[in-house]
Scaffold this motif. Structure first.
Motif, PDB file in Angstrom:
ATOM      1  N   ASN A 535       0.828  -1.210   0.000  1.00  0.00           N
ATOM      2  CA  ASN A 535       0.000   0.000   0.000  1.00  0.00           C
ATOM      3  C   ASN A 535       0.866   1.264   0.000  1.00  0.00           C
ATOM      4  N   VAL A 536       1.962   1.217   0.764  1.00  0.00           N
ATOM      5  CA  VAL A 536       2.888   2.354   0.766  1.00  0.00           C
ATOM      6  C   VAL A 536       3.505   2.532  -0.617  1.00  0.00           C
ATOM      7  N   ALA A 537       3.851   1.400  -1.266  1.00  0.00           N
ATOM      8  CA  ALA A 537       4.400   1.480  -2.625  1.00  0.00           C
ATOM      9  C   ALA A 537       3.386   2.094  -3.593  1.00  0.00           C
ATOM     10  N   THR A 538       2.128   1.756  -3.424  1.00  0.00           N
ATOM     11  CA  THR A 538       1.094   2.339  -4.282  1.00  0.00           C
ATOM     12  C   THR A 538       0.972   3.841  -4.060  1.00  0.00           C
ATOM     13  N   ASN A 539       1.107   4.268  -2.795  1.00  0.00           N
ATOM     14  CA  ASN A 539       1.018   5.698  -2.497  1.00  0.00           C
ATOM     15  C   ASN A 539       2.212   6.481  -3.042  1.00  0.00           C
ATOM     16  N   CYS A 540       3.325   5.771  -3.308  1.00  0.00           N
ATOM     17  CA  CYS A 540       4.519   6.434  -3.847  1.00  0.00           C
ATOM     18  C   CYS A 540       4.500   6.423  -5.371  1.00  0.00           C
ATOM     19  N   TRP A 541       3.332   6.607  -5.984  1.00  0.00           N
ATOM     20  CA  TRP A 541       3.221   6.545  -7.438  1.00  0.00           C
ATOM     21  C   TRP A 541       3.994   7.659  -8.122  1.00  0.00           C
ATOM     22  N   GLU A 542       4.206   8.774  -7.398  1.00  0.00           N
ATOM     23  CA  GLU A 542       4.908   9.888  -8.035  1.00  0.00           C
ATOM     24  C   GLU A 542       6.420   9.656  -8.100  1.00  0.00           C
ATOM     25  N   VAL A 543       6.937   8.606  -7.397  1.00  0.00           N
ATOM     26  CA  VAL A 543       8.371   8.269  -7.428  1.00  0.00           C
ATOM     27  C   VAL A 543       8.476   6.819  -7.904  1.00  0.00           C
ATOM     28  N   PRO A 544       8.477   6.576  -9.215  1.00  0.00           N
ATOM     29  CA  PRO A 544       8.447   5.191  -9.725  1.00  0.00           C
ATOM     30  C   PRO A 544       9.617   4.342  -9.244  1.00  0.00           C
ATOM     31  N   GLY A 545      10.799   4.951  -9.137  1.00  0.00           N
ATOM     32  CA  GLY A 545      11.952   4.171  -8.688  1.00  0.00           C
ATOM     33  C   GLY A 545      11.787   3.671  -7.270  1.00  0.00           C
ATOM     34  N   ARG A 546      11.285   4.539  -6.382  1.00  0.00           N
ATOM     35  CA  ARG A 546      11.055   4.137  -4.989  1.00  0.00           C
ATOM     36  C   ARG A 546       9.976   3.070  -4.901  1.00  0.00           C
ATOM     37  N   ARG A 547       8.948   3.201  -5.718  1.00  0.00           N
ATOM     38  CA  ARG A 547       7.872   2.202  -5.720  1.00  0.00           C
ATOM     39  C   ARG A 547       8.411   0.834  -6.124  1.00  0.00           C
ATOM     40  N   ALA A 548       9.243   0.792  -7.152  1.00  0.00           N
ATOM     41  CA  ALA A 548       9.819  -0.486  -7.579  1.00  0.00           C
ATOM     42  C   ALA A 548      10.729  -1.072  -6.499  1.00  0.00           C
ATOM     43  N   GLN A 549      11.477  -0.222  -5.806  1.00  0.00           N
ATOM     44  CA  GLN A 549      12.351  -0.712  -4.737  1.00  0.00           C
ATOM     45  C   GLN A 549      11.541  -1.333  -3.600  1.00  0.00           C
ATOM     46  N   LEU A 550      10.428  -0.709  -3.243  1.00  0.00           N
ATOM     47  CA  LEU A 550       9.580  -1.258  -2.181  1.00  0.00           C
ATOM     48  C   LEU A 550       8.988  -2.603  -2.580  1.00  0.00           C
ATOM     49  N   LEU A 551       8.478  -2.685  -3.811  1.00  0.00           N
ATOM     50  CA  LEU A 551       7.896  -3.951  -4.267  1.00  0.00           C
ATOM     51  C   LEU A 551       8.949  -5.050  -4.334  1.00  0.00           C
ATOM     52  N   ALA A 552      10.159  -4.704  -4.783  1.00  0.00           N
ATOM     53  CA  ALA A 552      11.226  -5.697  -4.850  1.00  0.00           C
ATOM     54  C   ALA A 552      11.643  -6.155  -3.456  1.00  0.00           C
ATOM     55  N   ALA A 553      11.710  -5.226  -2.501  1.00  0.00           N
ATOM     56  CA  ALA A 553      12.144  -5.574  -1.144  1.00  0.00           C
ATOM     57  C   ALA A 553      11.143  -6.514  -0.468  1.00  0.00           C
ATOM     58  N   VAL A 554       9.840  -6.218  -0.584  1.00  0.00           N
ATOM     59  CA  VAL A 554       8.853  -7.064   0.087  1.00  0.00           C
ATOM     60  C   VAL A 554       8.758  -8.427  -0.592  1.00  0.00           C
ATOM     61  N   LEU A 555       8.866  -8.475  -1.909  1.00  0.00           N
ATOM     62  CA  LEU A 555       8.812  -9.764  -2.595  1.00  0.00           C
ATOM     63  C   LEU A 555      10.041 -10.607  -2.282  1.00  0.00           C
ATOM     64  N   ASP A 556      11.197  -9.965  -2.151  1.00  0.00           N
ATOM     65  CA  ASP A 556      12.414 -10.694  -1.802  1.00  0.00           C
ATOM     66  C   ASP A 556      12.288 -11.348  -0.431  1.00  0.00           C
ATOM     67  N   VAL A 557      11.729 -10.619   0.535  1.00  0.00           N
ATOM     68  CA  VAL A 557      11.545 -11.194   1.883  1.00  0.00           C
ATOM     69  C   VAL A 557      10.548 -12.342   1.837  1.00  0.00           C
TER      70      VAL A 557
END
Length: 657
Positions: A535-557
């Motif tokens: 949900n935080v990654a979705t709220n960071c739609w204005e920063v695509p790079g940060r959104r991708a980093q969040l999605l990658a971090a949670v999926l990696d865990v």
């Protein structure tokens, strides 16, 4: 080619006959040895060759020699014959041929030197080192090894000449200069020991020599500093090395003539190189380089300076207060030197047997350090000084600090927290101190206040602050305070993600969030935390790079954690992969390639071991990935390696089963 190979094989006949006579190897083994050696010899004659051909030959001969020694020992052979020497000689011959053919490969010469040291071939070592210096005169290691070898043989003059030749080739080498000083200091120590023995010999009394045995070491030290004047970092390293040699000499020959002059020269050299108090000639020689000395080098200079000042005679030795005032007034620009001085002072205070006068001197010096203007710019150094003021230095038992130390601690903490409002530890310490004194917020509200002021955080600091907020003292569940704490924890993740400094990864922050949820022991809490990160990654739609980093971090865990092998879980992870790959489609080609490979690996594992899981096929994933990855050849290579690895693991499991 065949003529050279056959001649080499003919030269092996005496050795092989001796091995057969001793029954170390039987006829079949000797035939095998001949066949392998002939193959290696033909490989060495091949053009163009490879250094690996020679190294493979060496590995085989070393293994064969090891086997021969074990069998010879078990058979009880004591008399040494031709076969006892032939193996080592052959390895030397192969390495010598390799060094001649690959003259520009320094690693080959080091291989030969290493074999000489391991096999005890001391005579061959000198020849190998001289040959290496012929082709690589700019390699410092060869000069040092050659000089050390001559010194071990007792050839002091030869070692000195080698180091002088090395300085002609490498006039600004710190290692050669340091070893030259070490050599001359060792020679001076031997001369002094010989004089003592002569004086103790009553049968042949010797006159005391007026010669200064430390003059050569001082001369090299002075010349070395002059050569390194334009290289601040190397000059500082040389200064520290010489200081260590001088202290060793003073411990053995404290009354020797000449050591006091050497110590004075070292003290003056360190004093001229202090940041903020540089000598003008150094600034001119270094073309401004001394004005931008790295923090580590500056710390070394200050430490050498105050150490040499305190090692002076009692009538010339300055107090710690004077030294601290000079260090604080010079303003090193970085707090590392001040923190190191504070640590030294705290250890002096905690030393058993220290007098009251000395303790007061150290405490006043520590107060001078705490009041330095250059300290507040470095939060980590400030924390180190605060530990010293509080008497909490590890390994020191200084007891309860005095009132003036406590007051200095309180004042420094308030100033540091105000100067560095985004620093986590300083903010927590200042908030806790204010709460204890009753002059500020309560301890429970300190994390919330820090969270409101957070900006430009590093990844580690953000993760620590999240854990502090999550694990802050809890109120009863039905109370308004508990509801506020829960709301604060829910919004803390997004606030900290947005407070990260540019270039900082949110992966540690996400890992801390999910680890804290997993510690509850319930899968639902972990799943809920994963959804919150998304949900935080979705709220960071204005920063695509940060959104991708969040999605990658949670999926990696999630992939590294043990998943429930169910169709529902597989469907959820497939959706997570698709969301992440969509976020990576606009850029970050390397990350996209990595995650397409992980997607393929997950699909293969889920299809083979997750019953009822509906996942895309490997062909489908491969086809889609080939459309978007920039380097298709690299992707295909990694995909083939992945498939081979999984197939190998499956075959091993089938064999074990």
């Amino acid at each position: 080619m065949a003529d050279y190979v056959e001649q080499a094989m003919q030269d092996m006949v005496p050795e092989l006959d001796d091995l057969a006579r001793k029954n170390i190897f039987n006829e079949d083994e000797i035939r095998h040895i001949v066949r392998r050696r002939r193959d290696f010899e033909y490989g060495l004659q091949r053009k163009p060759g490879s250094p690996h051909d020679y190294l493979g030959y060496v590995r085989y001969e070393v293994a064969l020699e090891s086997l021969r020694r074990r069998r010879s020992l078990s058979l009880g052979w004591k008399k040494r014959t031709v076969s006892d020497y032939a193996g080592i000689k052959r390895v030397h011959m192969v390495l010598r041929r390799a060094c001649f053919r690959w003259k520009g490969d320094i690693r080959m010469f080091y291989q030969h030197v290493d074999f000489c040291l391991r096999s005890g071939s001391t005579k061959a070592l000198s020849r190998v080192l001289l040959r290496a210096l012929k082709f690589h005169p700019k390699e410092v290691g060869f000069w040092l090894l050659a000089a050390d070898r001559e010194l071990q043989l007792g050839h002091v003059e030869a070692a000195r000449k080698l180091l002088m030749r090395g300085l002609r080739c490498l006039p600004k080498s710190v290692k050669i200069l340091t070893e030259f000083v070490r050599l001359e200091a060792g020679i001076a120590g031997q001369l002094l020991a010989a004089q003592q023995l002569a004086e103790e010999d009553e049968a042949s009394p010797a006159d005391k020599s007026s010669a200064d045995v430390w003059a050569p070491a001082r001369l090299i030290f002075r010349k070395g500093l002059a050569r390194l004047a334009a290289k601040p970092t190397d000059s500082v390293i040389f200064l520290r090395a010489v200081a260590g040699l001088l202290h060793e000499a003073q411990a053995k020959w404290s009354e020797s003539k000449g050591l006091a002059e050497w110590a004075e020269a070292l003290r003056l050299a360190a004093s001229d190189r202090r940041p903020g108090a540089l000598a003008e000639e150094l600034v001119a020689a270094g073309s401004g380089r001394w004005l931008e000395v790295p923090e580590e080098a500056a710390l070394i200079v200050w430490e050498v300076w105050w150490t040499e000042e305190r090692r002076r005679t009692a009538d010339a030795r300055p107090s710690w207060t004077t030294l601290a005032a000079a260090c604080a007034a010079a303003d090193p620009g970085q707090g590392g030197a001040l923190a190191k001085l504070a640590e030294v002072l705290a250890k002096e205070i905690a030393t058993e047997g220290v007098t009251a006068v000395e303790r007061d001197d150290c405490e006043n010096a520590l107060l001078q350090v705490a009041a330095a203007s250059g300290l507040l710019a470095d939060p980590e150094a400030t924390l180190a000084v605060l530990e010293c003021l509080a008497g909490e230095l590890p390994g020191c038992r200084s007891g309860k600090p005095s009132k003036k130390m406590q007051e200095a601690h309180r004042s420094l903490l308030q100033k540091a927290a105000a100067t560095n409002p985004g620093h986590l530890r300083l903010g927590l310490l200042a908030g806790a101190a204010s709460a204890s004194a009753g002059a500020g917020e309560s301890k429970a509200s300190v994390p919330a206040a820090l969270l409101r002021r957070a900006s430009g955080l590093g990844s580690t600091d953000a993760a620590q602050l999240l854990l502090v907020v999550s694990n802050s003292p809890s109120a009863p569940e039905a109370s308004p305070a508990a509801k506020r704490a829960k709301k604060l924890e829910t919004s803390a993740l997004e606030q900290l993600v947005r407070a990260l400094a540019p270039g900082q990864s949110p992966a540690p922050l996400v890992a801390a969030k999910l680890a804290n949820a997993a510690a509850c022991g319930e899968a639902s809490e972990f799943r809920k935390a994963c959804d919150e990160v998304r949900n935080v990654a979705t709220n960071c739609w204005e920063v695509p790079g940060r959104r991708a980093q969040l999605l990658a971090a949670v999926l990696d865990v999630e992939l590294r954690a043990g998943q429930e092998r169910s169709p529902t879980e597989a469907k959820r992870l497939v959706a997570s992969f698709e969301e992440l790959l969509t976020a990576l489609a606009g850029g970050q080609a390397e990350e996209a390639t990595t995650w397409w490979l992980r997607y393929a690996e997950f699909g293969l594992r889920a299809a083979s071991s997750w019953e009822g899981a509906k996942v895309p096929s490997q062909m489908d994933i491969n086809t889609r990935a080939m459309r978007v990855v920039p380097d298709q050849g690299l992707f295909q290579e990694k995909m083939q390696a992945l498939l081979r690895g999984m197939q190998l693991r499956r075959s091993r499991r089938g064999f074990d089963g």
